[in-house]
Design an enzyme around this catalytic site. Structure first.
Site, PDB file in Angstrom:
ATOM      1  N   GLU A  82       0.815  -1.220   0.000  1.00  0.00           N
ATOM      2  CA  GLU A  82       0.000   0.000   0.000  1.00  0.00           C
ATOM      3  C   GLU A  82       0.852   1.275   0.000  1.00  0.00           C
ATOM      4  O   GLU A  82       1.644   1.493   0.921  1.00  0.00           O
ATOM      5  CB  GLU A  82      -0.924  -0.004   1.228  1.00  0.00           C
ATOM      6  CG  GLU A  82      -1.939   1.115   1.166  1.00  0.00           C
ATOM      7  CD  GLU A  82      -3.016   1.013   2.239  1.00  0.00           C
ATOM      8  OE1 GLU A  82      -2.948   0.120   3.093  1.00  0.00           O
ATOM      9  OE2 GLU A  82      -3.919   1.863   2.202  1.00  0.00           O
ATOM     10  N   LYS A 261      -7.319  -0.435  11.544  1.00  0.00           N
ATOM     11  CA  LYS A 261      -6.707  -0.854  10.265  1.00  0.00           C
ATOM     12  C   LYS A 261      -5.450  -0.023  10.031  1.00  0.00           C
ATOM     13  O   LYS A 261      -4.418  -0.528   9.588  1.00  0.00           O
ATOM     14  CB  LYS A 261      -7.725  -0.677   9.127  1.00  0.00           C
ATOM     15  CG  LYS A 261      -7.281  -1.227   7.787  1.00  0.00           C
ATOM     16  CD  LYS A 261      -6.477  -0.229   6.960  1.00  0.00           C
ATOM     17  CE  LYS A 261      -6.107  -0.797   5.599  1.00  0.00           C
ATOM     18  NZ  LYS A 261      -5.190   0.070   4.853  1.00  0.00           N
ATOM     19  N   ASP A 277       3.621 -14.409  12.027  1.00  0.00           N
ATOM     20  CA  ASP A 277       2.271 -14.807  11.632  1.00  0.00           C
ATOM     21  C   ASP A 277       1.323 -13.611  11.829  1.00  0.00           C
ATOM     22  O   ASP A 277       0.900 -13.323  12.943  1.00  0.00           O
ATOM     23  CB  ASP A 277       1.871 -15.997  12.523  1.00  0.00           C
ATOM     24  CG  ASP A 277       0.472 -16.502  12.253  1.00  0.00           C
ATOM     25  OD1 ASP A 277      -0.300 -15.817  11.556  1.00  0.00           O
ATOM     26  OD2 ASP A 277       0.143 -17.590  12.748  1.00  0.00           O
ATOM     27  N   HIS A 376      -1.966  10.551   0.634  1.00  0.00           N
ATOM     28  CA  HIS A 376      -2.123   9.181   0.145  1.00  0.00           C
ATOM     29  C   HIS A 376      -2.205   9.159  -1.381  1.00  0.00           C
ATOM     30  O   HIS A 376      -1.543   8.364  -2.032  1.00  0.00           O
ATOM     31  CB  HIS A 376      -3.388   8.580   0.768  1.00  0.00           C
ATOM     32  CG  HIS A 376      -3.634   7.157   0.408  1.00  0.00           C
ATOM     33  ND1 HIS A 376      -2.776   6.141   0.789  1.00  0.00           N
ATOM     34  CD2 HIS A 376      -4.617   6.567  -0.300  1.00  0.00           C
ATOM     35  CE1 HIS A 376      -3.243   5.002   0.330  1.00  0.00           C
ATOM     36  NE2 HIS A 376      -4.356   5.233  -0.341  1.00  0.00           N
TER      37      HIS A 376
END
Ligand code: HMG
Length: 426
Positions: A82, A261, A277, A376
């Site tokens: 991202e 998030k 993990d 962004h």
């Protein structure tokens, strides 16, 4: 060895960045050589790691430099697809360093395993029988995995909870540098026969819990008000909005989910880079976010007007490993650990949490000031330009054109690239 200057790192080419690491001797020779030659996971090793392998999926590994954590400087490897995540982390690290950096607290580092018993005739009798043999059960668990005991770890405690028709036996285990899934699962399975006998019931399952509440880590940072903006009034307003954003994430699960998030944008990237993990870390983090029955933001921001300081804090389960699993099999993962100075599991867990807090700060700052799209989308435009087929020299001009567009998407990028090329031809 030359001292590394990170300013302008973003503007360098990958090869210039590699040379910079080399000049500063940040990596051990074998890892530097692997980086020079871009050595990656061999297919035959990949084929040993999981089933039915046909190839490998590559992702970018970037560096978010200059994290000052507990008085030591770290350069964090991040694996993410991202755009703007690494830029945001680097930006936050830079601001937070100027105010003294991060501090971490490792509350504990033990994993939890559980055996769920059902079909019990008498819960009280079963509970008494199991608790009576608590020490024996702990030593049986340890006998099932003697190597972790030799390394100073092993089962530590046992407790029980009745939940409707289930009597659940929990055990906490010190897994040292490993994440411990295999250790815990082996121990839990070894306890099934004695627990069934003692409880006169049946075991439904025996497994590690990813809700690692015995592996909590807290990262804290504070920022001087002046680091938000040179203009005092603007900084004051921004600090107030940051606190409001933190409150909103406590109240509204729709916002909390996005807030968290953003935190995992950073954490997952370091978890992936270090061969850990990420499903386990995500599952534990989200369960912790809902620990009082409502899903909430994991971080909190407060503003002390008297001292003109903003305080940030993030606590979550962080059962991170530096040994075991696929760690050690993948040369890029080995390189990532080396770049971090080969920290132990507790140190690494602290770094993960600091990165989550940094990421959250950058996102909230952007959201409450310019809006997320400004920063962004500038970086998203670069991805779109590449996706549209732009060559290296075309990326810059195409990004400029894309940023002037109202709707930035692949079709627009392709059409702008065509017109750029046509203009050059004519
Ligand atoms: P800016 O003020 O335009 O940055 O912010 P700048 O150009 O002034 O540069 C300042 C520093 O930022 C640089 O220092 C770098 O450290 C870093 P320098 O090296 O120049 O001395 N930086 C970069 N590093 C690498 N590559 C770059 C780069 N640009 C700046 N290209 C910035 C720009 C992107 C940092 C800012 O707008 C920002 O932090 N935005 C937030 C972006 C973000 O959070 N992205 C995540 C994806 S969105 C999401 O999924 C999460 C979210 O939904 C979570 C939530 O809702 O809470 C938002």
């Amino acid at each position: 060895m030359t001292k590394l200057k990170w300013t302008g790192f973003a503007k360098k080419s990958p090869q210039e960045r590699i040379n910079l690491l080399k000049n500063a001797s940040l990596l051990q020779t074998n890892n530097q050589e692997n980086l020079d030659k871009q050595v990656e996971l061999p297919l035959d090793i990949a084929n040993q790691m999981v089933e039915n392998v046909i190839t490998k999926l590559a992702l970018p590994l970037a560096i978010a430099p200059d994290f000052l954590v507990d008085g030591k400087t770290y350069h964090l490897p991040m694996v993410t697809e991202e755009p703007s995540v690494v830029a945001a982390a680097s930006f936050a690290a830079k601001l937070i360093k100027r105010s003294g950096g991060f501090t971490t607290t490792i509350h504990n580092r033990q994993m939890i395993g559980q055996v769920a018993l059902f079909d019990l005739h008498d819960f009280e009798e079963a509970t008494t029988a199991i608790l009576h043999q608590k020490q024996l059960l702990i030593s049986l668990a340890n006998q099932a995995h003697p190597s972790i005991v030799k390394r100073g770890g092993g089962a530590r405690d046992l407790w029980l909870e009745q939940k409707e028709d289930f009597l659940i036996v929990y055990i906490s285990i010190n897994t040292k540098e490993a994440m411990g899934a295999n250790i815990v699962n082996t121990m839990m399975e070894a306890l099934v026969p004695p627990l069934e006998k003692l409880s006169k019931g049946q075991a439904l399952m025996a497994i590690l819990s990813n809700y690692a509440t015995e592996s909590l880590v807290t990262a804290k940072c504070h920022l001087k008000l002046s680091s938000l903006s040179r203009n005092h009034d603007e900084a004051h307003l921004l600090a107030q909005k940051l606190v409001k954003a933190s409150q909103l994430a406590q109240l509204d699960p729709y916002r909390a989910s996005t807030h968290n998030k953003g935190i995992f944008n950073g954490i997952d990237a370091l978890v992936l880079a270090t061969g850990n993990d990420w499903r386990a870390i995500e599952a534990g983090g989200h369960a912790y976010a809902a620990r009082d029955g409502q899903y909430r933001g994991l971080s909190q921001w407060t503003y002390d007007q008297k001292t003109a300081t903003i305080h940030g804090q993030l606590t979550l389960p962080m059962p991170i490993a530096t040994r075991g699993g696929s760690i050690g099999l993948n040369p890029t993962v080995t390189l990532a650990h080396d770049l971090l100075g080969n920290p132990n599991a507790k140190e690494l867990a602290g770094l993960m949490t600091c990165l989550g807090l940094a990421q959250n700060f950058a996102a909230l700052k952007a959201l409450t000031s310019t809006g997320i799209q400004a920063g962004h989308m500038k970086l998203q435009a670069k991805s779109l330009a590449l996706l549209a087929g732009a060559k290296e020299a075309e990326v810059g001009p195409l990004v400029q054109k894309l940023l002037n567009e109202k709707h930035m998407n692949l079709a627009t990028a392709e059409s702008l690239l065509n017109s750029l090329r046509n203009a050059k031809r004519s």
